[in-house]
Design a protein around this motif. Structure first.
Motif, PDB file in Angstrom:
ATOM      1  N   THR A  51      80.073 -32.091 -12.791  1.00  0.00           N
ATOM      2  CA  THR A  51      81.247 -31.254 -12.542  1.00  0.00           C
ATOM      3  C   THR A  51      82.491 -32.115 -12.656  1.00  0.00           C
ATOM      4  O   THR A  51      82.564 -33.200 -12.069  1.00  0.00           O
ATOM      5  N   TYR A  60      88.056 -32.330 -22.073  1.00  0.00           N
ATOM      6  CA  TYR A  60      86.832 -32.040 -22.809  1.00  0.00           C
ATOM      7  C   TYR A  60      85.882 -33.225 -22.611  1.00  0.00           C
ATOM      8  O   TYR A  60      86.287 -34.377 -22.763  1.00  0.00           O
ATOM      9  N   TYR A  63      81.494 -34.745 -22.723  1.00  0.00           N
ATOM     10  CA  TYR A  63      80.082 -34.584 -23.031  1.00  0.00           C
ATOM     11  C   TYR A  63      79.327 -35.782 -22.476  1.00  0.00           C
ATOM     12  O   TYR A  63      79.936 -36.812 -22.128  1.00  0.00           O
ATOM     13  N   ASN A 105      77.638 -30.574 -22.996  1.00  0.00           N
ATOM     14  CA  ASN A 105      79.095 -30.673 -23.017  1.00  0.00           C
ATOM     15  C   ASN A 105      79.686 -29.547 -22.190  1.00  0.00           C
ATOM     16  O   ASN A 105      78.976 -28.631 -21.769  1.00  0.00           O
ATOM     17  N   ASN A 106      80.975 -29.593 -21.925  1.00  0.00           N
ATOM     18  CA  ASN A 106      81.595 -28.635 -21.009  1.00  0.00           C
ATOM     19  C   ASN A 106      82.325 -27.502 -21.721  1.00  0.00           C
ATOM     20  O   ASN A 106      83.240 -26.888 -21.157  1.00  0.00           O
ATOM     21  N   PRO A 119      86.706 -24.802 -22.716  1.00  0.00           N
ATOM     22  CA  PRO A 119      86.209 -25.793 -21.755  1.00  0.00           C
ATOM     23  C   PRO A 119      86.134 -25.252 -20.334  1.00  0.00           C
ATOM     24  O   PRO A 119      86.860 -24.325 -19.957  1.00  0.00           O
ATOM     25  N   TYR A 168      81.718 -27.505 -15.850  1.00  0.00           N
ATOM     26  CA  TYR A 168      80.321 -27.877 -15.718  1.00  0.00           C
ATOM     27  C   TYR A 168      79.670 -28.341 -17.016  1.00  0.00           C
ATOM     28  O   TYR A 168      80.023 -27.905 -18.108  1.00  0.00           O
ATOM     29  N   CYS A 169      78.690 -29.221 -16.843  1.00  0.00           N
ATOM     30  CA  CYS A 169      77.856 -29.705 -17.939  1.00  0.00           C
ATOM     31  C   CYS A 169      76.481 -29.961 -17.327  1.00  0.00           C
ATOM     32  O   CYS A 169      76.341 -30.796 -16.431  1.00  0.00           O
TER      33      CYS A 169
END
Length: 304
Positions: free
Chosen positions: A64, A81, A83, A98-99, A106, A109-110
């Motif tokens: 996060t 941005y 990843y 990636n987010n 964008p 979370y990822c």
């Protein structure tokens, strides 16, 4: 940004309620976080490293990124941005997550459903087309519970890590190691004069080197309990045992023990928690006093 980086710990935590009781599994939560707000300029890139020490293969990664001045992620207000990869040489085409959504929008979370690498984690961030974007990072790893106390363990060194405490890694301005912390997921109940045992493994990295100190904190969460703690390098970990390397026998609500080393000596420890007071519960008969506690362990770079 503060030059002190906490890292600490990730592994199996088990609780023993009384010497005669069998170990009880207690889920732990391991997190990698920034310890200060990061502010980067328009279009600037920065890499954040989580030193994993080969401990989390198969676990789910929840990353996060919090925009401090833009919680709604309004793009004109400035976004980031990012990843995640498992090698610093890898690019966005190799991203494990990636987010951005399918439309390229964008968000915070990822998520990686299953971390399958034995390498460290690299979060690569790039600021959008707005100047002075401030943010913080929180990566949560949910460790699977295991039965019993793990007596056989391996100690891993982060890639490129040497055993020389005088060898300092001068990180580039666009690279930062994240802080590793571990806690028990929820407050744990422990009866008066009963004991809880926590097993913890550290992951020092090239930034902390082997010259670090360890802060081990037991704190009551019910406002009425107090605890003592004893730290050992091996089992059995007991009060007044020769293997105790640090202790605080004061029965206090917030019990802290600090260990120091210049050789990475304390890479694997056991923390014995003893409850000394709590709330009285009449059932089950004949009734007893129970305290509720949480734990926080951290490893700090000893000197700049």
């Amino acid at each position: 940004m503060s030059r002190l980086l906490l890292i600490s710990f990730a592994v199996t935590v088990c609780i023993i309620s009384g010497i005669e009781a069998e170990p009880i599994k207690v889920p732990v939560s391991t997190r990698y976080i920034t310890t200060a707000i990061t502010t980067i300029g328009q279009g600037v890139e920065k890499t954040f490293i989580a030193a994993l020490c080969q401990q989390f293969s198969g676990e789910t990664i929840n990353a996060t990124l919090l925009l401090n001045n833009n919680p709604s992620w309004d793009v004109p207000s400035g976004v980031v941005y990012y990843y995640i990869v498992d090698d610093p040489a890898k690019t966005q085409k190799d991203a494990l997550c990636n987010n951005t959504d399918k439309a390229g929008v964008p968000g915070p979370y990822c998520i990686i459903q299953k971390w399958s690498s034995t390498k460290d984690m690299y979060l690569k961030a790039r600021a959008g087309d707005v100047s002075g974007i401030s943010f913080s990072i929180d990566i949560d790893i949910q460790k699977n519970a295991k039965k019993g106390i793990v007596k056989d363990h391996k100690t891993y060194a982060a890639p490129g890590f040497t055993n020389s405490s005088t060898s300092r890694l001068h990180l580039k301005v666009d690279t930062e190691y994240l802080t590793e912390i571990v806690t028990v997921e929820t407050s744990q109940r422990l009866a008066y004069k009963k004991e809880a045992l926590l097993e913890i493994t550290f992951c020092p990295n090239p930034f902390t080197t082997l010259d670090y100190k360890i802060n081990s904190i037991i704190y009551g969460t019910d406002g009425i309990s107090s605890y003592a703690q004893y730290i050992c390098e091996k089992l059995p970990c007991q009060v007044d045992n020769p293997d105790v390397v640090g202790s605080n026998g004061k029965q206090v609500p917030n019990n802290i023990v600090t260990l120091t080393t210049q050789s990475g000596q304390y890479s694997h420890i056991y923390v014995l928690v003893v409850c000394w007071s709590g709330q009285y519960y009449p059932t089950p008969s004949p009734g007893n006093f129970y305290g509720e506690f949480q734990y926080s362990g951290s490893l700090m770079r000893e000197s700049p």
